[in-house]
Write a protein that holds these residues in place. Structure first.
Motif, mmCIF file in Angstrom:
data_model
loop_
_atom_site.group_PDB
_atom_site.id
_atom_site.type_symbol
_atom_site.label_atom_id
_atom_site.label_comp_id
_atom_site.label_asym_id
_atom_site.label_seq_id
_atom_site.Cartn_x
_atom_site.Cartn_y
_atom_site.Cartn_z
ATOM 1 N N ASP A 71 8.821 -8.887 8.555
ATOM 2 C CA ASP A 71 8.372 -8.121 7.380
ATOM 3 C C ASP A 71 6.846 -8.121 7.286
ATOM 4 O OD1 ASP A 71 10.977 -7.507 6.623
ATOM 5 O OD2 ASP A 71 11.123 -9.207 5.240
ATOM 6 N N GLU A 72 6.247 -9.274 7.544
ATOM 7 C CA GLU A 72 4.786 -9.353 7.508
ATOM 8 C C GLU A 72 4.172 -8.525 8.631
ATOM 9 O OE1 GLU A 72 4.530 -13.731 5.350
ATOM 10 O OE2 GLU A 72 4.228 -13.623 7.512
ATOM 11 N N ALA A 73 4.805 -8.512 9.801
ATOM 12 C CA ALA A 73 4.321 -7.704 10.925
ATOM 13 C C ALA A 73 4.402 -6.212 10.587
ATOM 14 C CB ALA A 73 5.118 -8.020 12.186
ATOM 15 N N ARG A 74 5.508 -5.780 9.993
ATOM 16 C CA ARG A 74 5.656 -4.364 9.603
ATOM 17 C C ARG A 74 4.584 -3.974 8.591
ATOM 18 N NH1 ARG A 74 11.048 -5.331 10.445
ATOM 19 N NH2 ARG A 74 11.440 -6.126 8.346
ATOM 20 N N ALA A 75 4.341 -4.844 7.616
ATOM 21 C CA ALA A 75 3.321 -4.567 6.604
ATOM 22 C C ALA A 75 1.929 -4.487 7.242
ATOM 23 C CB ALA A 75 3.354 -5.639 5.515
ATOM 24 N N LEU A 76 1.659 -5.345 8.224
ATOM 25 C CA LEU A 76 0.371 -5.283 8.922
ATOM 26 C C LEU A 76 0.227 -3.978 9.696
ATOM 27 C CD1 LEU A 76 -0.461 -8.768 10.481
ATOM 28 C CD2 LEU A 76 -1.750 -7.491 8.780
ATOM 29 N N MET A 77 1.278 -3.560 10.375
ATOM 30 C CA MET A 77 1.229 -2.299 11.120
ATOM 31 C C MET A 77 0.928 -1.139 10.172
ATOM 32 S SD MET A 77 1.584 -2.860 14.356
ATOM 33 C CE MET A 77 2.118 -1.324 15.121
ATOM 34 N N ALA A 78 1.546 -1.137 8.995
ATOM 35 C CA ALA A 78 1.302 -0.085 8.004
ATOM 36 C C ALA A 78 -0.134 -0.163 7.480
ATOM 37 C CB ALA A 78 2.301 -0.202 6.858
ATOM 38 N N LEU A 79 -0.637 -1.370 7.255
ATOM 39 C CA LEU A 79 -2.008 -1.542 6.783
ATOM 40 C C LEU A 79 -3.010 -1.049 7.818
ATOM 41 C CD1 LEU A 79 -4.047 -2.632 4.689
ATOM 42 C CD2 LEU A 79 -3.831 -4.868 5.824
ATOM 43 N N PHE A 80 -2.802 -1.387 9.074
ATOM 44 C CA PHE A 80 -3.702 -0.917 10.127
ATOM 45 C C PHE A 80 -3.680 0.607 10.196
ATOM 46 C CE2 PHE A 80 -3.947 -5.223 11.877
ATOM 47 C CZ PHE A 80 -5.238 -5.236 12.392
ATOM 48 N N ALA A 81 -2.500 1.204 10.077
ATOM 49 C CA ALA A 81 -2.353 2.652 10.203
ATOM 50 C C ALA A 81 -2.987 3.405 9.034
ATOM 51 C CB ALA A 81 -0.878 3.023 10.323
ATOM 52 N N ASP A 82 -2.906 2.859 7.821
ATOM 53 C CA ASP A 82 -3.417 3.553 6.639
ATOM 54 C C ASP A 82 -4.004 2.557 5.644
ATOM 55 O OD1 ASP A 82 -4.010 5.360 4.666
ATOM 56 O OD2 ASP A 82 -1.967 6.136 4.458
ATOM 57 N N PRO A 83 -5.186 2.008 5.970
ATOM 58 C CA PRO A 83 -5.755 0.960 5.131
ATOM 59 C C PRO A 83 -6.084 1.413 3.709
ATOM 60 C CG PRO A 83 -7.317 1.618 6.828
ATOM 61 C CD PRO A 83 -6.019 2.289 7.129
ATOM 62 N N ILE A 84 -6.461 2.647 3.520
ATOM 63 C CA ILE A 84 -6.806 3.111 2.171
ATOM 64 C C ILE A 84 -5.567 3.137 1.296
ATOM 65 C CG2 ILE A 84 -7.633 5.091 0.850
ATOM 66 C CD1 ILE A 84 -9.684 5.497 3.112
ATOM 67 N N GLU A 85 -4.473 3.641 1.827
ATOM 68 C CA GLU A 85 -3.225 3.713 1.065
ATOM 69 C C GLU A 85 -2.620 2.333 0.817
ATOM 70 O OE1 GLU A 85 -0.209 5.394 -1.095
ATOM 71 O OE2 GLU A 85 -1.924 6.482 -0.255
ATOM 72 N N ARG A 86 -2.751 1.423 1.777
ATOM 73 C CA ARG A 86 -2.082 0.120 1.717
ATOM 74 C C ARG A 86 -2.963 -1.030 1.228
ATOM 75 N NH1 ARG A 86 3.474 0.555 2.728
ATOM 76 N NH2 ARG A 86 3.745 2.341 4.087
ATOM 77 N N ALA A 87 -4.235 -0.788 1.013
ATOM 78 C CA ALA A 87 -5.173 -1.866 0.664
ATOM 79 C C ALA A 87 -4.732 -2.665 -0.560
ATOM 80 C CB ALA A 87 -6.564 -1.292 0.433
ATOM 81 N N GLY A 127 3.672 -16.047 3.855
ATOM 82 C CA GLY A 127 3.990 -16.031 2.431
ATOM 83 C C GLY A 127 2.778 -16.077 1.515
ATOM 84 N N SER A 128 1.582 -16.278 2.065
ATOM 85 C CA SER A 128 0.355 -16.296 1.252
ATOM 86 C C SER A 128 -0.284 -14.918 1.277
ATOM 87 C CB SER A 128 -0.651 -17.308 1.797
ATOM 88 O OG SER A 128 -0.167 -18.613 1.636
ATOM 89 N N ARG A 129 -0.663 -14.446 0.090
ATOM 90 C CA ARG A 129 -1.271 -13.118 -0.016
ATOM 91 C C ARG A 129 -2.793 -13.234 -0.033
ATOM 92 N NH1 ARG A 129 -3.167 -9.399 -3.647
ATOM 93 N NH2 ARG A 129 -2.639 -7.239 -3.210
ATOM 94 N N TYR A 130 -3.430 -12.395 0.767
ATOM 95 C CA TYR A 130 -4.881 -12.294 0.837
ATOM 96 C C TYR A 130 -5.292 -10.918 0.331
ATOM 97 C CZ TYR A 130 -4.534 -16.291 3.993
ATOM 98 O OH TYR A 130 -4.266 -17.522 4.531
ATOM 99 N N VAL A 131 -6.403 -10.847 -0.381
ATOM 100 C CA VAL A 131 -6.948 -9.572 -0.818
ATOM 101 C C VAL A 131 -7.547 -8.879 0.404
ATOM 102 C CG1 VAL A 131 -8.713 -8.476 -2.262
ATOM 103 C CG2 VAL A 131 -7.436 -10.450 -3.127
ATOM 104 N N PHE A 132 -7.193 -7.633 0.605
ATOM 105 C CA PHE A 132 -7.723 -6.850 1.721
ATOM 106 C C PHE A 132 -9.210 -6.596 1.484
ATOM 107 C CE2 PHE A 132 -8.830 -2.588 3.320
ATOM 108 C CZ PHE A 132 -8.587 -2.757 4.665
ATOM 109 N N LEU A 133 -10.042 -6.929 2.465
ATOM 110 C CA LEU A 133 -11.479 -6.680 2.368
ATOM 111 C C LEU A 133 -11.878 -5.396 3.070
ATOM 112 C CD1 LEU A 133 -12.936 -10.260 2.993
ATOM 113 C CD2 LEU A 133 -12.651 -9.070 0.806
ATOM 114 N N ASN A 134 -11.488 -5.270 4.353
ATOM 115 C CA ASN A 134 -11.837 -4.073 5.109
ATOM 116 C C ASN A 134 -11.121 -4.065 6.446
ATOM 117 O OD1 ASN A 134 -13.330 -5.820 6.826
ATOM 118 N ND2 ASN A 134 -15.175 -5.522 5.603
ATOM 119 N N GLY A 135 -11.250 -2.920 7.141
ATOM 120 C CA GLY A 135 -10.688 -2.795 8.471
ATOM 121 C C GLY A 135 -9.613 -1.741 8.561
#
Length: 132
Positions: A44-60, A68-76
């Motif tokens: 699940d975390e891998a799928r979410a990362l793939m989505a974040l890489f593909a569309d960082p503005i939408e998924r930020a 299980g630990s959530r980090y605030v997206f900074l950039n990339g």
């Protein structure tokens, strides 16, 4: 040996500092190697990362979740091949995406995100040059 190389960063004063935790995993969430302190990684975390890489503005706003630990997206994102995140004032994460893998480095306040980012990106670039 790869995880040991990933876990130690040379810092400007000539010393070495260690990441809090690190991991190399494939895009499906299968861990290839991890440090003893790594909190885990799943599909699940891998799928979410793939989505974040593909569309960082939408998924930020969803941030980055590792173990299980959530980090605030900074950039990339995919344009950069790396994403960076922060959790509180003392914890950060840098993730380099290669053709087949994620290189994940988690750090505490002993290192700056820019130092970790350069190291993780360089490590990921090496894996990419090996066809990974």
């Amino acid at each position: 040996a790869m995880i040991e190389s990933l876990s130690v960063i040379a810092v400007p004063d000539g010393d070495a500092a260690a990441l809090s935790a690190c991991c190399i995993a494939d895009h499906a969430g299968n861990v290839w190697g991890q440090s003893a302190q790594f909190p885990g990684f799943n599909a699940d975390e891998a799928r979410a990362l793939m989505a974040l890489f593909a569309d960082p503005i939408e998924r930020a706003s969803e941030g980055i979740t590792i173990g299980g630990s959530r980090y605030v997206f900074l950039n990339g994102g995919d344009d950069y091949g790396v994403v960076r995140g922060k959790r509180g004032a003392q914890h950060g994460v840098v993730i380099k995406k290669t053709k087949t893998a994620f290189v994940i480095g988690i750090h505490g306040d002993n290192l700056e995100t820019r130092q970790v980012s350069a190291h993780v990106e360089q490590f990921g670039d090496y894996l990419a040059s090996q066809g990974m």
